[in-house]
Design a protein around this motif. Structure first.
Motif, PDB file in Angstrom:
ATOM      1  N   LEU A 129      58.461  31.587  22.750  1.00 43.16           N
ATOM      2  CA  LEU A 129      59.726  30.962  23.118  1.00 43.16           C
ATOM      3  C   LEU A 129      59.551  29.466  23.367  1.00 43.16           C
ATOM      4  CD1 LEU A 129      62.710  31.216  23.800  1.00 43.16           C
ATOM      5  CD2 LEU A 129      62.050  31.854  26.120  1.00 43.16           C
ATOM      6  N   ARG A 130      58.476  29.080  24.046  1.00 43.90           N
ATOM      7  CA  ARG A 130      58.233  27.645  24.291  1.00 43.90           C
ATOM      8  C   ARG A 130      58.031  26.907  22.976  1.00 43.90           C
ATOM      9  NH1 ARG A 130      54.981  29.570  28.521  1.00 43.90           N
ATOM     10  NH2 ARG A 130      53.109  29.165  27.288  1.00 43.90           N
ATOM     11  N   THR A 131      57.290  27.530  22.059  1.00 38.22           N
ATOM     12  CA  THR A 131      57.053  26.884  20.756  1.00 38.22           C
ATOM     13  C   THR A 131      58.354  26.776  19.970  1.00 38.22           C
ATOM     14  OG1 THR A 131      54.782  27.712  20.735  1.00 38.22           O
ATOM     15  CG2 THR A 131      55.696  26.997  18.625  1.00 38.22           C
ATOM     16  N   GLU A 132      59.158  27.836  19.962  1.00 42.96           N
ATOM     17  CA  GLU A 132      60.466  27.791  19.276  1.00 42.96           C
ATOM     18  C   GLU A 132      61.317  26.659  19.830  1.00 42.96           C
ATOM     19  OE1 GLU A 132      61.626  32.338  17.960  1.00 42.96           O
ATOM     20  OE2 GLU A 132      62.203  31.640  19.940  1.00 42.96           O
ATOM     21  N   ARG A 133      61.375  26.581  21.146  1.00 43.81           N
ATOM     22  CA  ARG A 133      62.192  25.542  21.783  1.00 43.81           C
ATOM     23  C   ARG A 133      61.677  24.152  21.441  1.00 43.81           C
ATOM     24  NH1 ARG A 133      63.468  26.705  27.889  1.00 43.81           N
ATOM     25  NH2 ARG A 133      64.714  24.862  27.537  1.00 43.81           N
ATOM     26  N   ARG A 134      60.356  23.965  21.456  1.00 46.99           N
ATOM     27  CA  ARG A 134      59.792  22.649  21.144  1.00 46.99           C
ATOM     28  C   ARG A 134      60.116  22.255  19.707  1.00 46.99           C
ATOM     29  NH1 ARG A 134      54.772  23.598  22.045  1.00 46.99           N
ATOM     30  NH2 ARG A 134      53.988  23.630  19.913  1.00 46.99           N
TER      31      ARG A 134
ATOM     32  N   ALA B 119      63.348  19.081  15.974  1.00 49.01           N
ATOM     33  CA  ALA B 119      64.225  19.048  14.800  1.00 49.01           C
ATOM     34  C   ALA B 119      65.560  18.394  15.146  1.00 49.01           C
ATOM     35  CB  ALA B 119      64.448  20.462  14.266  1.00 49.01           C
ATOM     36  N   GLN B 120      66.075  18.688  16.316  1.00 51.23           N
ATOM     37  CA  GLN B 120      67.339  18.086  16.737  1.00 51.23           C
ATOM     38  C   GLN B 120      67.171  16.588  17.002  1.00 51.23           C
ATOM     39  OE1 GLN B 120      68.426  20.577  20.046  1.00 51.23           O
ATOM     40  NE2 GLN B 120      68.986  22.286  18.715  1.00 51.23           N
ATOM     41  N   GLN B 121      66.064  16.211  17.617  1.00 55.03           N
ATOM     42  CA  GLN B 121      65.814  14.793  17.860  1.00 55.03           C
ATOM     43  C   GLN B 121      65.709  14.028  16.543  1.00 55.03           C
ATOM     44  OE1 GLN B 121      62.235  15.160  20.178  1.00 55.03           O
ATOM     45  NE2 GLN B 121      63.344  15.287  22.130  1.00 55.03           N
ATOM     46  N   LEU B 122      64.963  14.582  15.598  1.00 57.23           N
ATOM     47  CA  LEU B 122      64.835  13.930  14.294  1.00 57.23           C
ATOM     48  C   LEU B 122      66.181  13.852  13.582  1.00 57.23           C
ATOM     49  CD1 LEU B 122      61.449  15.477  13.117  1.00 57.23           C
ATOM     50  CD2 LEU B 122      61.924  13.026  13.424  1.00 57.23           C
ATOM     51  N   THR B 123      66.977  14.905  13.696  1.00 59.64           N
ATOM     52  CA  THR B 123      68.305  14.894  13.070  1.00 59.64           C
ATOM     53  C   THR B 123      69.183  13.821  13.695  1.00 59.64           C
ATOM     54  OG1 THR B 123      68.140  17.249  12.568  1.00 59.64           O
ATOM     55  CG2 THR B 123      70.349  16.287  12.545  1.00 59.64           C
TER      56      THR B 123
ATOM     57  N   THR C 159      61.339  15.258   6.735  1.00 58.88           N
ATOM     58  CA  THR C 159      60.804  16.411   6.012  1.00 58.88           C
ATOM     59  C   THR C 159      60.292  17.455   7.005  1.00 58.88           C
ATOM     60  OG1 THR C 159      58.554  15.548   5.941  1.00 58.88           O
ATOM     61  CG2 THR C 159      60.057  14.880   4.134  1.00 58.88           C
ATOM     62  N   MET C 160      60.015  18.638   6.490  1.00 62.78           N
ATOM     63  CA  MET C 160      59.428  19.680   7.330  1.00 62.78           C
ATOM     64  C   MET C 160      58.031  19.267   7.782  1.00 62.78           C
ATOM     65  SD  MET C 160      61.666  22.024   7.890  1.00 62.78           S
ATOM     66  CE  MET C 160      61.051  23.697   8.130  1.00 62.78           C
ATOM     67  N   ASP C 161      57.316  18.521   6.963  1.00 65.38           N
ATOM     68  CA  ASP C 161      55.993  18.023   7.376  1.00 65.38           C
ATOM     69  C   ASP C 161      56.133  17.087   8.580  1.00 65.38           C
ATOM     70  OD1 ASP C 161      54.461  19.399   5.489  1.00 65.38           O
ATOM     71  OD2 ASP C 161      54.728  17.822   3.975  1.00 65.38           O
ATOM     72  N   GLU C 162      57.140  16.211   8.542  1.00 65.34           N
ATOM     73  CA  GLU C 162      57.363  15.309   9.676  1.00 65.34           C
ATOM     74  C   GLU C 162      57.776  16.087  10.921  1.00 65.34           C
ATOM     75  OE1 GLU C 162      58.792  11.177   7.580  1.00 65.34           O
ATOM     76  OE2 GLU C 162      60.154  12.899   7.439  1.00 65.34           O
ATOM     77  N   LEU C 163      58.552  17.135  10.725  1.00 63.21           N
ATOM     78  CA  LEU C 163      58.937  17.978  11.857  1.00 63.21           C
ATOM     79  C   LEU C 163      57.703  18.658  12.445  1.00 63.21           C
ATOM     80  CD1 LEU C 163      60.818  19.420  13.787  1.00 63.21           C
ATOM     81  CD2 LEU C 163      61.394  21.022  11.932  1.00 63.21           C
TER      82      LEU C 163
ATOM     83  N   GLU D 224      54.662  17.659  12.372  1.00 69.62           N
ATOM     84  CA  GLU D 224      53.885  16.633  13.079  1.00 69.62           C
ATOM     85  C   GLU D 224      54.510  16.310  14.436  1.00 69.62           C
ATOM     86  OE1 GLU D 224      52.699  11.957  12.513  1.00 69.62           O
ATOM     87  OE2 GLU D 224      52.945  13.193  10.711  1.00 69.62           O
ATOM     88  N   ARG D 225      55.805  16.118  14.458  1.00 68.03           N
ATOM     89  CA  ARG D 225      56.486  15.791  15.724  1.00 68.03           C
ATOM     90  C   ARG D 225      56.345  16.929  16.738  1.00 68.03           C
ATOM     91  NH1 ARG D 225      61.472  12.878  17.537  1.00 68.03           N
ATOM     92  NH2 ARG D 225      60.867  11.311  16.013  1.00 68.03           N
ATOM     93  N   ALA D 226      56.446  18.168  16.257  1.00 65.40           N
ATOM     94  CA  ALA D 226      56.377  19.335  17.146  1.00 65.40           C
ATOM     95  C   ALA D 226      54.931  19.732  17.474  1.00 65.40           C
ATOM     96  CB  ALA D 226      57.111  20.518  16.522  1.00 65.40           C
ATOM     97  N   GLU D 227      53.982  19.048  16.836  1.00 62.95           N
ATOM     98  CA  GLU D 227      52.556  19.314  17.061  1.00 62.95           C
ATOM     99  C   GLU D 227      52.178  20.752  16.709  1.00 62.95           C
ATOM    100  OE1 GLU D 227      51.839  18.081  21.091  1.00 62.95           O
ATOM    101  OE2 GLU D 227      51.928  15.960  20.555  1.00 62.95           O
ATOM    102  N   VAL D 228      52.667  21.184  15.532  1.00 68.57           N
ATOM    103  CA  VAL D 228      52.310  22.494  14.987  1.00 68.57           C
ATOM    104  C   VAL D 228      51.942  22.297  13.514  1.00 68.57           C
ATOM    105  CG1 VAL D 228      53.815  23.809  16.560  1.00 68.57           C
ATOM    106  CG2 VAL D 228      54.691  23.081  14.321  1.00 68.57           C
ATOM    107  N   SER D 229      51.246  23.265  12.968  1.00 69.33           N
ATOM    108  CA  SER D 229      50.926  23.196  11.544  1.00 69.33           C
ATOM    109  C   SER D 229      52.180  23.532  10.736  1.00 69.33           C
ATOM    110  CB  SER D 229      49.815  24.193  11.198  1.00 69.33           C
ATOM    111  OG  SER D 229      50.308  25.517  11.291  1.00 69.33           O
ATOM    112  N   ARG D 230      52.166  23.131   9.491  1.00 69.87           N
ATOM    113  CA  ARG D 230      53.286  23.469   8.595  1.00 69.87           C
ATOM    114  C   ARG D 230      53.446  24.986   8.511  1.00 69.87           C
ATOM    115  NH1 ARG D 230      56.340  21.303   4.427  1.00 69.87           N
ATOM    116  NH2 ARG D 230      56.647  22.691   2.651  1.00 69.87           N
TER     117      ARG D 230
END
Length: 186
Positions: free
Chosen positions: A4-9, A14-18, A27-31, A33-39
């Motif tokens: 749940l924490r990862t989903e929220r982050r 994604a909302q901040q980037l939007t 891009t999803m790659d930029e998302l 990176e921003r969320a600090e998760v792998s693609r």
């Protein structure tokens, strides 16, 4: 809880980037990176950018649905629907800033509105089916959908109070608004 924490982050990022760049501005790659998760992790959580921006669809546990269909937890339809709503709220630990951001993004990106509406209709259909399974021929599909839409309106009122600065938990505000609606409709 970690999921749940990862989903929220991811969704918050994604909302901040939007908001910063528009829906087509990252891009999803930029998302990732921003969320600090792998693609790969990103796609395990959300199959598309739209899904990431809108966030997860709130799930209802099989256990809660089973209790509801069996006539519980209280034996009163509206109270039991309220208990289902409380379960969703408890699982998501609603955050004022996240709610405000999500609202701004959805309003600011018109392409998201029909997707959000489609998600709502899916959840509405699922809840309608649960009510009909529980109530049988004591309630029509139209009545079940109306009841859910009334409860959604009560929920929206509670969220408006919450976002406006009321410090009480959303489930408490929902319960208060439900009591007020019952008084008004009596």
């Amino acid at each position: 809880m970690k999921r749940l924490r990862t989903e929220r982050r991811i969704s918050r990022c994604a909302q901040q980037l939007t908001q910063e760049r528009g829906l087509d501005g990252f891009t999803m790659d930029e998302l990732a990176e921003r969320a600090e998760v792998s693609r790969r992790t990103l796609f395990n959580y959300f199959p598309s950018k739209n899904d990431a921006v809108l966030g997860p669809v709130p799930p209802l546990s099989e256990e809660a649905c089973g209790v509801f269909v069996a006539g519980g937890p209280t034996g009163h339809l509206i109270d039991d629907l309220s208990a289902l709503a409380d379960e969703i709220l408890d699982a998501h630990d609603v955050d004022r800033e996240d709610v405000e951001l999500a609202k701004r993004v959805i309003i600011g990106e018109p392409r998201l509105l029909p997707i959000a509406h489609e998600r709502f209709e899916t959840v509405l259909g699922q809840l309608t089916d649960l009510i009909l399974e529980r109530e049988g021929d004591r309630i029509t599909p139209t009545e079940a959908r109306l009841l859910i839409r009334l409860l959604v309106t009560i929920f929206e009122c509670a969220m408006t109070q919450f976002v406006a600065g009321d410090d009480r938990p959303v489930d408490e505000l929902f319960d208060e608004n439900l009591r007020t609606a019952r008084t008004l409709l009596a």
